[in-house]
Design an enzyme around this catalytic site. Structure first.
Site, PDB file in Angstrom:
ATOM      1  N   ASP A  71       0.867  -1.164   0.000  1.00  0.00           N
ATOM      2  CA  ASP A  71       0.000   0.000   0.000  1.00  0.00           C
ATOM      3  C   ASP A  71       0.910   1.221   0.000  1.00  0.00           C
ATOM      4  O   ASP A  71       2.076   1.157   0.398  1.00  0.00           O
ATOM      5  CB  ASP A  71      -0.916  -0.014   1.229  1.00  0.00           C
ATOM      6  CG  ASP A  71      -2.166   0.840   1.027  1.00  0.00           C
ATOM      7  OD1 ASP A  71      -2.179   1.684   0.109  1.00  0.00           O
ATOM      8  OD2 ASP A  71      -3.132   0.663   1.790  1.00  0.00           O
ATOM      9  N   TRP A  72       0.379   2.340  -0.453  1.00  0.00           N
ATOM     10  CA  TRP A  72       1.214   3.522  -0.675  1.00  0.00           C
ATOM     11  C   TRP A  72       1.729   4.059   0.672  1.00  0.00           C
ATOM     12  O   TRP A  72       0.973   4.565   1.491  1.00  0.00           O
ATOM     13  CB  TRP A  72       0.421   4.576  -1.424  1.00  0.00           C
ATOM     14  CG  TRP A  72       0.594   4.521  -2.917  1.00  0.00           C
ATOM     15  CD1 TRP A  72       0.984   5.549  -3.728  1.00  0.00           C
ATOM     16  CD2 TRP A  72       0.407   3.400  -3.793  1.00  0.00           C
ATOM     17  NE1 TRP A  72       1.056   5.122  -5.040  1.00  0.00           N
ATOM     18  CE2 TRP A  72       0.701   3.812  -5.107  1.00  0.00           C
ATOM     19  CE3 TRP A  72       0.030   2.072  -3.593  1.00  0.00           C
ATOM     20  CZ2 TRP A  72       0.627   2.968  -6.208  1.00  0.00           C
ATOM     21  CZ3 TRP A  72      -0.052   1.214  -4.687  1.00  0.00           C
ATOM     22  CH2 TRP A  72       0.250   1.671  -5.974  1.00  0.00           C
TER      23      TRP A  72
END
Length: 751
Positions: free
Chosen positions: A228-229
């Site tokens: 995930d970012w």
């Protein structure tokens, strides 16, 4: 031409490390003949940013179809429809130059307060898995990769980048990993996105057990694990654990850490090469897909996809209640004088906030669509509620009430404000705003023929609404075409067939995780164990406002002729459904399994299969629903594998988890657990094994089963005693050596 994959081994360590990180916010590095790819947010629309890049939905994005978010799509209970939506999303991704669409989100709705519940399908892993797999198949059928997220146990937004989800192994397997396993095995997503949180103290991005042992080793995943970012805290530890791609770009910092770790021997060079090869395969797959050469014109797609979005929204609407007035149900509406009340009628709530926020290609306004469907009669709009703090609330309410009284029917739009459904933070309660309930009371008092239309991404408390309103439509969040879909339902052009994918509790205090939500001091205790959603309400026999799977229709259905057969792959359930009402309609048939005499703690029943069929009025037809053997199993913590218990299982068929019409019991051949007895095994565990029990009696010379003088059952009293304690409790008859011989003999006699 040289095979680009063959070049991986010839790339320098620096180049291999670069393949494992972003080049920018949404793109990967191009290295040698390995091209860059574009990843962007979904899951209910393509959020291809055209301006400043961000992961919170702040920057602008190019127009794309905003389909119903998962909270609404799940209410269709229709994998075929969701696969079509996925294919449309894949086509738009191609048209916008996107190679990987970040979705679907299939985390379990553990608590209704989770701010991101609008992006997730259900409280049930079977339903989430089936719908998630359909979404993945659809997207990837157009040569675009899916990114299954958020892996795993990411069930709240509060402190999401640090908190540890502390969950026992059985609960993790049966509830929080099960949907992921189903999608990986059935739909083979190109990527899986690891979550921000820790799991039992270990960050998901650094969790070897999760990313390598389970995901790849057990489930056979062969794609790319992407972060995930901003989820990577330690790139070196992440690569060692099985992470392939860190997003977004760290400006080369993560690459430098990887190179340094390999140089000093802290990281195996093979792990870096393997990650680089996986990313390279993904890039080549995306660019070399048979769909890559196809030209998709967004202008050509817009109209067709808007029609599909309207169809999906119509199937997602749940008719929660439809009382009779003057011997006739309120819905569907006949053309008549209408008072439409509430700001959401004019400014619809149709999606949540954060990274999935889509810039729609167009937007159907419910008020306009209602007027179009009711052309021959007046439709008057009243806000009813203040849009700004300086608005006169009493005047607006009084005006709406007068309008309702003068109309034939009032249609009242209620729901959650936009800032209550968002990524990044959780809700503090599940109540509708009090001013909305006050408006509802006043309107119903003036106009008994009142229809409530609900808009919300997370479950809201509806006991007061259900008590006051004679008719209720639940639209969740319906996407850009929701206004037209609601008009279709209100006037009967579409017969509602949506079903709740989440229980509506009577109050927040009754919910499973009430005492363990949100996290405290960096830990979230999953103290409710496997009893999530309807499993919790059923095992505690709690009243709910609307049960899981509930949904009414403008027609009626009857069930008959239930047959259940057991086979090596599971059960086959056959039932005949008849449309005994006045209109054509679609019925969602739900099958729940149970094992009342289970030797372990289990829910009274659990969803094991479902299907749907559309029938004309008076039509009668059978439906066959397969129940996979895996969906009868539980996770056995001692043998660390899935087991099906031998004996009678009950299949119950009906229209919701609490509207079960027919029941049948069938004998199932179970699995034999292969458990090695150790010194810590209890006498009760050994005595429960039919092969081992006689040898234990013979060796220990256990006396009578009861001692009347003590008023106790001796065997029950000793059941929890570890066998190693017999050394001290036997008065010298059992020595350590004799105990070891006994354990060897006990394990030898078992199959």
């Amino acid at each position: 031409m040289t095979d680009p994959l063959a070049q991986i081994s010839t790339l320098t360590l620096i180049q291999q490390a670069a393949l494992g990180s972003g080049a920018s916010f949404w793109t990967t590095e191009a290295v040698g003949d390995i091209p860059s790819i574009v990843l962007t947010d979904g899951p209910h629309g393509v959020r291809k940013q055209s301006g400043a890049s961000d992961h919170l939905g702040i920057g602008s994005s190019e127009p794309a179809t905003c389909f119903p978010p998962a909270a609404a799509l799940s209410q269709t209970w229709d994998p075929d429809l969701i696969e079509r939506v996925g294919a449309a999303l894949g086509a738009e991704s191609r048209a916008l130059g996107v190679h990987v669409l970040l979705g679907p989100g299939i985390n379990i709705k553990r608590d209704p307060r989770c701010g991101r519940n609008f992006e997730y399908f259900s409280e049930d892993p079977l339903l989430s898995g089936a719908l998630g797999a359909a979404w993945v198949r659809g997207v990837q059928s157009r040569g675009v990769g899916a990114s299954l997220k958020h892996f795993a146990a990411n069930n709240s937004e509060h402190d999401r980048m640090r908190a540890s989800s502390d969950v026992d192994d059985r609960t993790l397997r049966e509830i929080y990993l099960r949907a992921f396993e189903h999608v990986v095995r059935e739909a083979a997503p190109w990527t899986v996105m690891c979550s921000y949180n820790r799991i039992n103290g270990v960050y998901a991005s650094e969790n070897t057990w999760l990313l390598t042992d389970v995901l790849r080793g057990e489930w056979g995943f062969d794609g790319v694990v992407v972060s995930d970012w901003g989820a990577v805290r330690d790139r070196v530890a992440a690569v060692a654990a099985g992470l392939d791609l860190e997003m977004p770009s760290s400006g080369g910092f993560g690459d430098s850490e990887v190179v340094a770790a390999v140089t000093t021997g802290a990281l195996d060079a093979a792990a870096v090469a393997t990650a680089a090869e996986r990313v390279a395969r993904l890039a080549l797959r995306a660019h070399g897909s048979s769909w890559a050469a196809e030209t998709f014109d967004m202008e050509d797609l817009i109209d067709a996809h808007h029609r599909l979005a309207r169809q999906a929204a119509g199937l997602a609407v749940v008719l929660l209640k439809n009382d009779l007035i003057d011997s006739e149900p309120i819905l569907p509406l006949a053309p008549s004088r209408l008072a439409v009340i509430g700001p959401f009628a004019q400014e619809p709530r149709y999606q949540g906030g954060g990274s999935s926020h889509v810039n729609p290609t167009r937007l159907d306004v419910p008020l306009d669509e209602i007027r179009t469907s009711n052309l021959e009669h007046p439709v008057t709009y009243f806000p009813g509620l203040p849009a700004h703090p300086d608005d006169d609330a009493e005047r607006l309410r009084a005006h709406a009430v007068r309008g309702a009284a003068e109309a034939d029917t009032a249609v009242l739009f209620l729901g959650l404000p936009a800032d209550e459904d968002s990524e990044g933070y959780d809700r503090e309660h599940i109540d509708l705003p009090p001013e909305q309930l006050a408006l509802l009371r006043a309107v119903v008092e003036a106009q008994p023929r009142t229809v409530v239309v609900l808009s919300h991404g997370g479950v809201v408390r509806l006991d007061a609404v259900a008590e006051l309103a004679p008719a209720i439509l639940d639209g969740a969040l319906l996407g850009q075409a929701g206004g037209g879909a609601l008009a279709d339902i209100l006037f009967g052009a579409v017969n509602p067939s949506g079903r709740l994918a989440e229980t509506v509790p009577a109050r927040l205090h009754d919910t499973p995780a009430y005492l363990n939500f949100p996290s405290e001091n960096g830990h979230t205790v999953y103290g409710e164990r496997i009893f999530v959603g309807y499993r919790w309400y059923d095992v505690r026999d709690l009243e709910v406002t609307f049960p899981f799977g509930h949904g009414l229709s403008y027609t009626a259905f009857a069930y008959s002729d239930l047959e259940v057969d057991a086979g090596p792959d599971g059960l086959t359930v056959r039932v005949v459904v008849a449309n005994v009402g006045p209109r054509p309609g679609r019925e969602v048939v739900q099958v729940y399994a149970s094992k009342p005499d289970s030797r372990i703690s289990r829910a009274p029943r659990w969803l094991a299969g479902f299907g749907s069929l559309s029938l004309d009025s008076g039509e009668r037809r059978g439906i066959e629903i397969p129940i996979r053997r895996a969906d009868l199993a539980f996770w056995d913590v001692r043998s660390r594998r899935w087991l099906v218990e031998s004996g009678d299982h009950t299949a119950s068929v009906g229209a919701s988890s609490r509207d079960l019409r027919l029941h049948a019991t069938v004998a199932v051949d179970g699995d034999v657990p292969r458990i090695v007895f150790t010194r810590e095994s209890t006498l009760g565990e050994i005595l429960a094994d039919p092969a081992a029990a006689p040898l234990l009696f013979e060796t220990l010379g256990t006396a009578a089963a009861s001692t009347p003088a003590m008023g106790t059952d001796l065997l029950r009293m000793l059941a929890s005693v570890p066998i190693e304690r017999m050394v001290s409790l036997s008065g010298g008859r059992v020595t350590p050596e004799r105990l070891d011989d006994l354990l060897a003999a006990l394990n030898a006699v078992r199959p």
